[in-house]
Design a protein around this motif. Structure first.
Motif, short mmCIF file in Angstrom:
data_model
loop_
_atom_site.label_atom_id
_atom_site.label_comp_id
_atom_site.label_asym_id
_atom_site.label_seq_id
_atom_site.Cartn_x
_atom_site.Cartn_y
_atom_site.Cartn_z
N ALA A 183 0.89 -1.29 0.13
CA ALA A 183 0.15 0.17 -0.01
C ALA A 183 0.94 1.34 0.02
O ALA A 183 0.45 2.49 -0.44
CB ALA A 183 -0.96 -0.08 1.25
N ILE A 184 2.16 1.29 0.34
CA ILE A 184 3.10 2.33 0.70
C ILE A 184 3.26 2.98 -0.86
O ILE A 184 2.79 3.95 -1.29
CB ILE A 184 4.24 2.03 1.18
N ASN A 185 3.52 1.99 -1.87
CA ASN A 185 3.93 2.70 -3.16
C ASN A 185 2.46 2.93 -4.13
O ASN A 185 2.19 3.83 -4.63
CB ASN A 185 4.69 1.36 -3.84
N ASP A 186 1.44 2.29 -3.46
CA ASP A 186 -0.04 2.39 -4.03
C ASP A 186 -0.42 3.84 -3.72
O ASP A 186 -0.93 4.57 -4.64
CB ASP A 186 -0.93 1.54 -3.66
N ALA A 187 -0.12 4.06 -2.51
CA ALA A 187 -0.53 5.47 -1.95
C ALA A 187 0.45 6.56 -2.54
O ALA A 187 -0.24 7.71 -2.89
CB ALA A 187 -0.48 5.59 -0.33
N ALA A 188 1.38 6.31 -2.74
CA ALA A 188 2.39 7.54 -3.49
C ALA A 188 1.76 7.72 -4.95
O ALA A 188 1.82 8.77 -5.23
CB ALA A 188 3.77 6.78 -3.65
N GLN A 190 -1.22 7.30 -5.88
CA GLN A 190 -2.39 7.91 -5.73
C GLN A 190 -2.33 9.29 -5.44
O GLN A 190 -3.01 10.22 -6.13
CB GLN A 190 -3.35 6.98 -4.60
N LEU A 191 -1.19 9.55 -4.40
CA LEU A 191 -0.95 11.07 -4.21
C LEU A 191 -0.57 11.95 -5.33
O LEU A 191 -1.33 12.96 -5.51
CB LEU A 191 -0.10 10.96 -2.98
N GLY A 196 -1.59 15.70 -10.37
CA GLY A 196 -1.44 15.73 -11.75
C GLY A 196 -0.21 15.02 -12.37
O GLY A 196 0.18 15.64 -13.53
N ILE A 197 0.53 14.31 -11.64
CA ILE A 197 1.67 13.55 -12.18
C ILE A 197 1.63 12.04 -12.04
O ILE A 197 1.00 11.54 -11.18
CB ILE A 197 2.68 13.81 -10.99
#
Length: 284
Positions: A183-188, A190-191, A196-197
């Motif tokens: 979830a750490i990379n997933d959250a990154a 998503q953020l 817009g990146i």
């Protein structure tokens, strides 16, 4: 600090580098305030200042043995000591040079050799580490507590958006983290999507090389670094703005690529570019 490294050591690039680093140390002891092993054990030899003196003695030709190996192995290579050093001593780099020299001088017991080899052959490779972790999680209820308590609970992925953006950045997925806490990379992702990146990873990129580097397997570490540079380079040339890491250890290794490959004619320039692009998520 005065030094008198052996002539053979001083003829090597690593020896010259170690000499420069050692001469910066003023033996003030500020480093001990932020060293976790010194705070825990209270032993001068398990702090940066003591380890610096052990490395210095070894490079000056004094005999080293299992005790030196023990104290250098106990260092976490967290480099917290560097943040409080008023002289700018590059302790992390000195430690790696010392460990590599120690590996040549002091043979390790067979169990240690096998253990370190297994770590290098499993953790940096998700295709090997992930199945082993899943087996451990499956049998965790049946394992003795002393072993079962070391197996982390299964964590679920939270998914990633598929939307494309004009601004693009590369993501260093890492080796163990995607299996342990996906979830750490997933959250990154998503953020940065909200900003817009587009944050994306390249399948052919792998481990940053830090684990092998810290276990004195320099050739394996450099091979991993070169593999990542080759994987990322087409995207860098296409305009990727940064290479993002959500793990501090991996991020620190990325920022060392230019330094560690500075003497490699084929990769020095590319490695320096990777280092310039390397960013922790909070820097974005």
């Amino acid at each position: 600090m005065q030094t008198s490294l052996t002539e053979a050591i001083l003829k090597t690039p690593e020896g010259q580098e170690a000499d420069r680093i050692l001469r910066k140390c003023v033996h003030c002891g500020f480093c001990t305030a932020t060293c976790p092993t010194y705070q825990l054990l209270g032993d001068e030899q398990d702090g940066p200042r003591g380890r610096i003196y052990m490395i210095k003695s070894m490079l000056e030709g004094e005999s080293s043995g299992p005790e030196t190996q023990l104290h250098l192995d106990r260092c976490l290579t967290c480099r917290s000591c560097e943040t409080t050093c008023p002289s700018g001593v590059q302790y992390g780099r000195l430690l790696e040079i010392g460990r590599q020299q120690l590996e040549k001088e002091v043979p390790r017991p067979l169990f240690d050799k096998v253990q370190r080899w297994l770590l290098r052959q499993t953790i940096p490779y998700p295709a090997r580490f992930t199945p082993l972790l899943k087996v451990g999680q499956l049998f965790k209820p049946l394992l003795p507590a002393i072993i079962g308590d070391t197996v982390p609970e299964k964590r679920a992925s939270i998914g990633r958006p598929q939307q494309q953006h004009a601004r693009k950045m590369l993501l260093l997925e890492g080796c163990a983290q995607p299996a342990l806490v996906p979830a750490i990379n997933d959250a990154a992702v998503q953020l940065l999507d909200k900003l817009g990146i587009e944050l994306f990873s390249v399948k052919s990129a792998g481990c940053c090389g830090a684990l092998s580097q810290h276990l004195s397997a320099e050739e394996q570490a450099q091979a991993m670094m070169k593999q990542n540079i080759d994987a990322w380079w087409p995207h860098i040339e296409a305009g990727a703005e940064a290479i993002v890491s959500t793990d501090s250890g991996c991020g620190a290794q990325l920022e060392e690529y230019g330094y560690l490959l500075a003497h490699n004619a084929d990769y020095a320039e590319k490695a320096a570019r990777v280092t310039a692009l390397a960013k922790d998520l909070n820097e974005v």
